[in-house]
Write a protein that holds these residues in place. Sequence first.
Motif, PDB file in Angstrom:
ATOM      1  N   LYS A 505       0.829  -1.204   0.000  1.00  0.00           N
ATOM      2  CA  LYS A 505       0.000   0.000   0.000  1.00  0.00           C
ATOM      3  C   LYS A 505       0.869   1.262   0.000  1.00  0.00           C
ATOM      4  O   LYS A 505       1.836   1.358   0.741  1.00  0.00           O
ATOM      5  CB  LYS A 505      -0.917   0.023   1.221  1.00  0.00           C
ATOM      6  CG  LYS A 505      -1.803   1.256   1.280  1.00  0.00           C
ATOM      7  CD  LYS A 505      -2.437   1.411   2.634  1.00  0.00           C
ATOM      8  CE  LYS A 505      -1.438   1.816   3.689  1.00  0.00           C
ATOM      9  NZ  LYS A 505      -0.956   3.203   3.519  1.00  0.00           N
ATOM     10  N   LYS A 506       0.467   2.231  -0.829  1.00  0.00           N
ATOM     11  CA  LYS A 506       1.174   3.505  -0.877  1.00  0.00           C
ATOM     12  C   LYS A 506       0.287   4.660  -0.449  1.00  0.00           C
ATOM     13  O   LYS A 506       0.719   5.542   0.285  1.00  0.00           O
ATOM     14  CB  LYS A 506       1.714   3.753  -2.276  1.00  0.00           C
ATOM     15  CG  LYS A 506       2.625   4.970  -2.382  1.00  0.00           C
ATOM     16  CD  LYS A 506       3.269   5.069  -3.749  1.00  0.00           C
ATOM     17  CE  LYS A 506       4.255   6.225  -3.806  1.00  0.00           C
ATOM     18  NZ  LYS A 506       4.911   6.319  -5.153  1.00  0.00           N
ATOM     19  N   PHE A 507      -0.966   4.683  -0.934  1.00  0.00           N
ATOM     20  CA  PHE A 507      -1.893   5.762  -0.598  1.00  0.00           C
ATOM     21  C   PHE A 507      -3.213   5.167  -0.113  1.00  0.00           C
ATOM     22  O   PHE A 507      -3.561   4.030  -0.439  1.00  0.00           O
ATOM     23  CB  PHE A 507      -2.169   6.653  -1.816  1.00  0.00           C
ATOM     24  CG  PHE A 507      -0.952   7.343  -2.367  1.00  0.00           C
ATOM     25  CD1 PHE A 507      -0.289   8.312  -1.636  1.00  0.00           C
ATOM     26  CD2 PHE A 507      -0.473   7.017  -3.624  1.00  0.00           C
ATOM     27  CE1 PHE A 507       0.837   8.937  -2.143  1.00  0.00           C
ATOM     28  CE2 PHE A 507       0.646   7.640  -4.150  1.00  0.00           C
ATOM     29  CZ  PHE A 507       1.304   8.611  -3.397  1.00  0.00           C
ATOM     30  N   ALA A 508      -3.945   5.961   0.672  1.00  0.00           N
ATOM     31  CA  ALA A 508      -5.261   5.558   1.158  1.00  0.00           C
ATOM     32  C   ALA A 508      -6.126   6.803   1.291  1.00  0.00           C
ATOM     33  O   ALA A 508      -5.618   7.921   1.450  1.00  0.00           O
ATOM     34  CB  ALA A 508      -5.156   4.823   2.500  1.00  0.00           C
ATOM     35  N   GLY A 509      -7.436   6.605   1.233  1.00  0.00           N
ATOM     36  CA  GLY A 509      -8.354   7.731   1.372  1.00  0.00           C
ATOM     37  C   GLY A 509      -9.787   7.243   1.304  1.00  0.00           C
ATOM     38  O   GLY A 509     -10.072   6.043   1.288  1.00  0.00           O
ATOM     39  N   CYS A 510     -10.712   8.196   1.259  1.00  0.00           N
ATOM     40  CA  CYS A 510     -12.128   7.856   1.180  1.00  0.00           C
ATOM     41  C   CYS A 510     -12.858   8.943   0.415  1.00  0.00           C
ATOM     42  O   CYS A 510     -12.335  10.038   0.190  1.00  0.00           O
ATOM     43  CB  CYS A 510     -12.727   7.676   2.572  1.00  0.00           C
ATOM     44  SG  CYS A 510     -12.818   9.202   3.538  1.00  0.00           S
ATOM     45  N   SER A 511     -14.078   8.631   0.021  1.00  0.00           N
ATOM     46  CA  SER A 511     -14.897   9.612  -0.693  1.00  0.00           C
ATOM     47  C   SER A 511     -15.436  10.645   0.292  1.00  0.00           C
ATOM     48  O   SER A 511     -15.616  10.351   1.481  1.00  0.00           O
ATOM     49  CB  SER A 511     -16.058   8.909  -1.397  1.00  0.00           C
ATOM     50  OG  SER A 511     -16.892   8.273  -0.455  1.00  0.00           O
ATOM     51  N   PRO A 512     -15.713  11.865  -0.169  1.00  0.00           N
ATOM     52  CA  PRO A 512     -16.231  12.896   0.750  1.00  0.00           C
ATOM     53  C   PRO A 512     -17.555  12.530   1.401  1.00  0.00           C
ATOM     54  O   PRO A 512     -17.845  13.001   2.506  1.00  0.00           O
ATOM     55  CB  PRO A 512     -16.378  14.132  -0.163  1.00  0.00           C
ATOM     56  CG  PRO A 512     -15.412  13.898  -1.282  1.00  0.00           C
ATOM     57  CD  PRO A 512     -15.410  12.417  -1.495  1.00  0.00           C
ATOM     58  N   ASP A 513     -18.365  11.674   0.742  1.00  0.00           N
ATOM     59  CA  ASP A 513     -19.639  11.278   1.344  1.00  0.00           C
ATOM     60  C   ASP A 513     -19.521   9.986   2.157  1.00  0.00           C
ATOM     61  O   ASP A 513     -20.541   9.443   2.604  1.00  0.00           O
ATOM     62  CB  ASP A 513     -20.709  11.120   0.259  1.00  0.00           C
ATOM     63  CG  ASP A 513     -20.320  10.098  -0.808  1.00  0.00           C
ATOM     64  OD1 ASP A 513     -19.211   9.516  -0.699  1.00  0.00           O
ATOM     65  OD2 ASP A 513     -21.103   9.900  -1.757  1.00  0.00           O
ATOM     66  N   LEU A 514     -18.299   9.479   2.321  1.00  0.00           N
ATOM     67  CA  LEU A 514     -18.004   8.314   3.160  1.00  0.00           C
ATOM     68  C   LEU A 514     -18.660   7.031   2.664  1.00  0.00           C
ATOM     69  O   LEU A 514     -18.856   6.091   3.447  1.00  0.00           O
ATOM     70  CB  LEU A 514     -18.417   8.567   4.626  1.00  0.00           C
ATOM     71  CG  LEU A 514     -17.913   9.847   5.289  1.00  0.00           C
ATOM     72  CD1 LEU A 514     -18.286   9.862   6.759  1.00  0.00           C
ATOM     73  CD2 LEU A 514     -16.433  10.014   5.114  1.00  0.00           C
ATOM     74  N   THR A 515     -18.964   6.941   1.378  1.00  0.00           N
ATOM     75  CA  THR A 515     -19.613   5.736   0.863  1.00  0.00           C
ATOM     76  C   THR A 515     -18.614   4.651   0.487  1.00  0.00           C
ATOM     77  O   THR A 515     -19.003   3.491   0.331  1.00  0.00           O
ATOM     78  CB  THR A 515     -20.479   6.071  -0.361  1.00  0.00           C
ATOM     79  OG1 THR A 515     -19.659   6.723  -1.345  1.00  0.00           O
ATOM     80  CG2 THR A 515     -21.638   6.972   0.040  1.00  0.00           C
ATOM     81  N   PHE A 516     -17.351   4.991   0.323  1.00  0.00           N
ATOM     82  CA  PHE A 516     -16.347   3.971   0.027  1.00  0.00           C
ATOM     83  C   PHE A 516     -14.969   4.469   0.440  1.00  0.00           C
ATOM     84  O   PHE A 516     -14.707   5.678   0.524  1.00  0.00           O
ATOM     85  CB  PHE A 516     -16.343   3.588  -1.466  1.00  0.00           C
ATOM     86  CG  PHE A 516     -16.013   4.706  -2.407  1.00  0.00           C
ATOM     87  CD1 PHE A 516     -14.704   4.945  -2.807  1.00  0.00           C
ATOM     88  CD2 PHE A 516     -17.019   5.521  -2.924  1.00  0.00           C
ATOM     89  CE1 PHE A 516     -14.387   5.967  -3.687  1.00  0.00           C
ATOM     90  CE2 PHE A 516     -16.716   6.553  -3.801  1.00  0.00           C
ATOM     91  CZ  PHE A 516     -15.394   6.771  -4.186  1.00  0.00           C
ATOM     92  N   VAL A 518     -10.596   3.707  -0.202  1.00  0.00           N
ATOM     93  CA  VAL A 518      -9.702   3.295  -1.278  1.00  0.00           C
ATOM     94  C   VAL A 518      -8.312   3.026  -0.708  1.00  0.00           C
ATOM     95  O   VAL A 518      -7.788   3.828   0.073  1.00  0.00           O
ATOM     96  CB  VAL A 518      -9.606   4.369  -2.387  1.00  0.00           C
ATOM     97  CG1 VAL A 518      -8.630   3.929  -3.481  1.00  0.00           C
ATOM     98  CG2 VAL A 518     -10.975   4.652  -2.977  1.00  0.00           C
ATOM     99  N   LEU A 519      -7.726   1.895  -1.090  1.00  0.00           N
ATOM    100  CA  LEU A 519      -6.326   1.590  -0.823  1.00  0.00           C
ATOM    101  C   LEU A 519      -5.638   1.407  -2.161  1.00  0.00           C
ATOM    102  O   LEU A 519      -6.134   0.681  -3.025  1.00  0.00           O
ATOM    103  CB  LEU A 519      -6.183   0.320   0.024  1.00  0.00           C
ATOM    104  CG  LEU A 519      -6.879   0.305   1.382  1.00  0.00           C
ATOM    105  CD1 LEU A 519      -6.622  -1.026   2.086  1.00  0.00           C
ATOM    106  CD2 LEU A 519      -6.421   1.459   2.252  1.00  0.00           C
ATOM    107  N   CYS A 520      -4.505   2.050  -2.330  1.00  0.00           N
ATOM    108  CA  CYS A 520      -3.805   2.033  -3.613  1.00  0.00           C
ATOM    109  C   CYS A 520      -2.396   1.492  -3.414  1.00  0.00           C
ATOM    110  O   CYS A 520      -1.642   1.985  -2.573  1.00  0.00           O
ATOM    111  CB  CYS A 520      -3.761   3.438  -4.213  1.00  0.00           C
ATOM    112  SG  CYS A 520      -3.030   3.524  -5.851  1.00  0.00           S
ATOM    113  N   ASP A 521      -2.040   0.461  -4.176  1.00  0.00           N
ATOM    114  CA  ASP A 521      -0.713  -0.124  -4.098  1.00  0.00           C
ATOM    115  C   ASP A 521       0.327   0.768  -4.764  1.00  0.00           C
ATOM    116  O   ASP A 521      -0.006   1.729  -5.474  1.00  0.00           O
ATOM    117  CB  ASP A 521      -0.694  -1.504  -4.767  1.00  0.00           C
ATOM    118  CG  ASP A 521      -1.212  -2.591  -3.841  1.00  0.00           C
ATOM    119  OD1 ASP A 521      -1.482  -2.287  -2.677  1.00  0.00           O
ATOM    120  OD2 ASP A 521      -1.353  -3.744  -4.301  1.00  0.00           O
ATOM    121  N   CYS A 522       1.586   0.429  -4.557  1.00  0.00           N
ATOM    122  CA  CYS A 522       2.669   1.172  -5.198  1.00  0.00           C
ATOM    123  C   CYS A 522       2.596   1.066  -6.722  1.00  0.00           C
ATOM    124  O   CYS A 522       2.977   2.011  -7.430  1.00  0.00           O
ATOM    125  CB  CYS A 522       4.025   0.644  -4.721  1.00  0.00           C
ATOM    126  SG  CYS A 522       4.319   0.845  -2.961  1.00  0.00           S
TER     127      CYS A 522
END
Length: 591
Positions: A505-516, A518-522
């Motif tokens: 994993k390199k980056f992580a985050g979520c949608s502004p409405d908290l519906t999903f 996200v984990l992003c690999d290198c």
Amino acid sequence: MADTLTDMKVDRALIDPNFDGYKLSLDAIPVYTSNIEFDLDEVKLTSGQYSLQHLKAFGIHNHLFQDPWATNTVYFVNSRWDIVKFVANNASSLNKGEPVLRLPDADQQRSKSGRHNVSLHFPSPDVLTVADGAGRLYVVRTGDRKLDQEWKVVFRHEIEGQNFQVVHSLLSAEGCHMLEVALLYVEERDMAFEEAQEIKGGDFVSVLEWLTLTFAAETNVWELTRVRRLEGKSAPDFLTLEQHGRGMIVGSEKHFTFVYDSVKPVDKAEVKESARAKGEDKKAPAYTWFQSMEDLTVHFTLPENTNKKDLDAALSHNYIKIRLQSQVLLEGNFQQNIDIEGSAWYIEGRRLELQLCKKDPAMWSAVVSGDDRGEMVVDPATAQEIHQRLEHLTSDTLNADPDRSEKPFNSQQLEECDTFPEETSAMLRFDGDTHQSTHLVDLSSHQWLFNTALHSDQMPAVCLRHDVDGLLWQPKANYEKKECPLLHIGTFNALGYVQASKRDKKFAGCSPDLTFAVLCDCVRHVFVYRQPEATLSPLRNRKTGREVGAVAKQQVISLDSTDPVMGLAISTDKIFVLTAKILHVIKVKET
């Protein structure tokens, strides 16, 4: 003012105790791409930027910057130092990006050694703050960014000899225009040997430069009216400024303290007393040592340019004395005798290594009797041996023979992130005028997962691990003295557990409405974890027999690129993933 120790209050209504896990969905997700005309501007850490502070603050840089006032608009900086704008209102038709501003003195600033990557932050719909990574801060008047107006640099500030990034900025328009900007840089201190021994963390210090700019209406220019500075021994995991410069909230492994204020001098006695109350003035060990049954090794940190002529060592079978000029580094009787012929000492850089060969195999409780200034650490070879001996207790496969003598555990039961940290992480709220930390939230048992900006009119939020879940906490605009400044606003079920398993994993985050989330690999892979959605008809769990009315889906997107992922941004319906040559837009929801 003393710290008010507050506890984070979990909203139990946002916790699902019956969460059944994520179900892999094979539903197709459209991915649109746009080629980048020029390469990204990417700078890697140099050999002189080797500290943990450098690695944590600047080692992983998100090259994609999202406009919080237009979440389908993202920016990045190319190799020509152009700020390039991408608009993805219609994901199926992407352009190659539009350069909106070239940073001043690009050729000269880009050539500076030790510079960092360019960082952007949007404090308002018509203002941008830019740190070029080479020692300059710019304030840019963008106009209404939705109307593609001309961008113009209206203020610049330089910190001589320091390469920094902008971490947060906000604009207050009540009464008078005030722009608050937080900058981060790592400074190497040329400390005396005695100071280096007292300050745990070595010669590097993380510095937060807090600038206040005021807009003078009569002259129509921005003026620097206040500079505040905080220092700490670790880079911050989270930082946000409060409106009107009232305060700053910082989350880090080691606490920050105020050291400077251009308007109101910092009372260093109060700061020192506050640090003492937190236990931060504890001296670092004078040396570290590790041992086996046969030998013992001691390490000392020496001042710059120390050579053998500066050291005086006397060694016998039961006694040692090492002096650095007029200072005694180690003196006393060994717990047991040593073999002098098998013992030696040498200097490598700033490290003095003392190797002692024990005459009789045994484990010692100290290097010399009565000296507790040293800290015993685990020998890497010993740690590897222990790991090999305990390796049979873990398994990545199912246990085919559960009745055998060596019963394995599931490797996911014990994770690296579950270990108790050596330093006590905390979230501190600092008062901008008194320089004291007014609120302290203990984060020692809550692993940091990611930060995210949910709404343009609110401070950034932070996602922390609680048990297996990822809980999202929003700093409050107003709170009482004994009230926790963080509000629990959302939960991503089992995200802490899931993220711990993503080694790439390199980056992580979520949608502004908290519906999903996200984990992003290198490289290549993007994982989407959706909140549970109601099913058309009730389902039944085959193992428990319990009726299930909602299902949480997991989706995996494989990008058509093997280049490293350089940036991630998330809107309510799209995921932007930036590689070295391509911007990928993943449409996760229909709007």
